[in-house]
Design an enzyme around this catalytic site. Sequence first.
Site, PDB file in Angstrom:
ATOM      1  N   ASP A   5       0.847  -1.202   0.000  1.00  0.00           N
ATOM      2  CA  ASP A   5       0.000   0.000   0.000  1.00  0.00           C
ATOM      3  C   ASP A   5       0.884   1.256   0.000  1.00  0.00           C
ATOM      4  O   ASP A   5       1.886   1.307   0.698  1.00  0.00           O
ATOM      5  CB  ASP A   5      -0.902   0.011   1.247  1.00  0.00           C
ATOM      6  CG  ASP A   5      -1.979  -1.060   1.157  1.00  0.00           C
ATOM      7  OD1 ASP A   5      -2.196  -1.608   0.071  1.00  0.00           O
ATOM      8  OD2 ASP A   5      -2.603  -1.336   2.207  1.00  0.00           O
ATOM      9  N   ARG A  64     -16.852 -11.404  -2.029  1.00  0.00           N
ATOM     10  CA  ARG A  64     -16.118 -10.979  -0.834  1.00  0.00           C
ATOM     11  C   ARG A  64     -16.074  -9.466  -0.810  1.00  0.00           C
ATOM     12  O   ARG A  64     -15.980  -8.825  -1.854  1.00  0.00           O
ATOM     13  CB  ARG A  64     -14.703 -11.548  -0.864  1.00  0.00           C
ATOM     14  CG  ARG A  64     -13.833 -11.030   0.241  1.00  0.00           C
ATOM     15  CD  ARG A  64     -12.489 -11.749   0.294  1.00  0.00           C
ATOM     16  NE  ARG A  64     -11.706 -11.189   1.361  1.00  0.00           N
ATOM     17  CZ  ARG A  64     -10.774 -10.244   1.187  1.00  0.00           C
ATOM     18  NH1 ARG A  64     -10.507  -9.783  -0.020  1.00  0.00           N
ATOM     19  NH2 ARG A  64     -10.124  -9.761   2.214  1.00  0.00           N
TER      20      ARG A  64
HETATM   21  O1  LIG Z   1      -9.293  -6.956   0.012  1.00  0.00           O
HETATM   22  C1  LIG Z   1      -8.278  -7.105   0.671  1.00  0.00           C
HETATM   23  O2  LIG Z   1      -8.178  -7.911   1.605  1.00  0.00           O
HETATM   24  C2  LIG Z   1      -7.038  -6.319   0.333  1.00  0.00           C
HETATM   25  C3  LIG Z   1      -7.348  -5.021  -0.359  1.00  0.00           C
HETATM   26  C4  LIG Z   1      -6.114  -4.216  -0.587  1.00  0.00           C
HETATM   27  O3  LIG Z   1      -5.030  -4.701  -0.540  1.00  0.00           O
HETATM   28  C5  LIG Z   1      -6.231  -2.781  -0.830  1.00  0.00           C
HETATM   29  O4  LIG Z   1      -7.352  -2.264  -0.960  1.00  0.00           O
HETATM   30  O5  LIG Z   1      -5.184  -2.130  -0.872  1.00  0.00           O
HETATM   31 FE   LIG Z   2      -3.505  -3.244  -0.343  1.00  0.00          FE
END
Ligand SMILES: O=C(O)CCC(=O)C(=O)O
Ligand SMILES: [Fe+2]
Length: 161
Positions: A95, A159
């Site tokens: 991230d 999900r």
């Molecule tokens: O959906 C997830 O568990 C991860 C999502 C993700 O990595 C993000 O939004 O940066």
């Molecule tokens: Fe992420």
Amino acid sequence: MGYRYSAEKNSSNIFQDYLVDKLGDEFEHFGVYQDYCEPMSKLSLGITELLSISLGVQISHFREFFDKNESIMRLNYYPSCQKPYLTLGTWPHCDPTSLTILHQDQVGGLQVFFDNEWRSISPNLKVFVVKIGETFKPLSNMRYKSCLHCAVVNRHTIRKS
Ligand SMILES: O=C(O)CCC(=O)C(=O)O
Ligand SMILES: [Fe+2]
């Protein structure tokens, strides 16, 4: 879907205004996102105090640095997929944030690369997953690293995270 959140008073309805503008007046009382972001912003500032303690700097060091910070709320929706082995919900990445507070539903799909292998993070509706992002790496003099992660999809269930 993602939207910017700022604790500044004059931007407190930014998402609701956006919804009303794009989708109509029936979204006027859709303030739940704002209600979610405010405590999340407080929580993240609390977490910065723990990080300050762990790094041996003044407890308020990062709280002051991130004061009046902006954050992004992302809503991820992963449809089920007939051939989940051919795709990923979210590609492997770190991230770009300083901190990410992630809530995943009970389906599961988040994986973190650790010790040379992908490990699943068990879903638990009662917990948040806290991830260090790329921006915190230099702020901690490289003592904290961001984690490489991805999200897989499955054949049967949608999900959300
Ligand atoms: O959906 C997830 O568990 C991860 C999502 C993700 O990595 C993000 O939004 O940066
Ligand atoms: Fe992420």
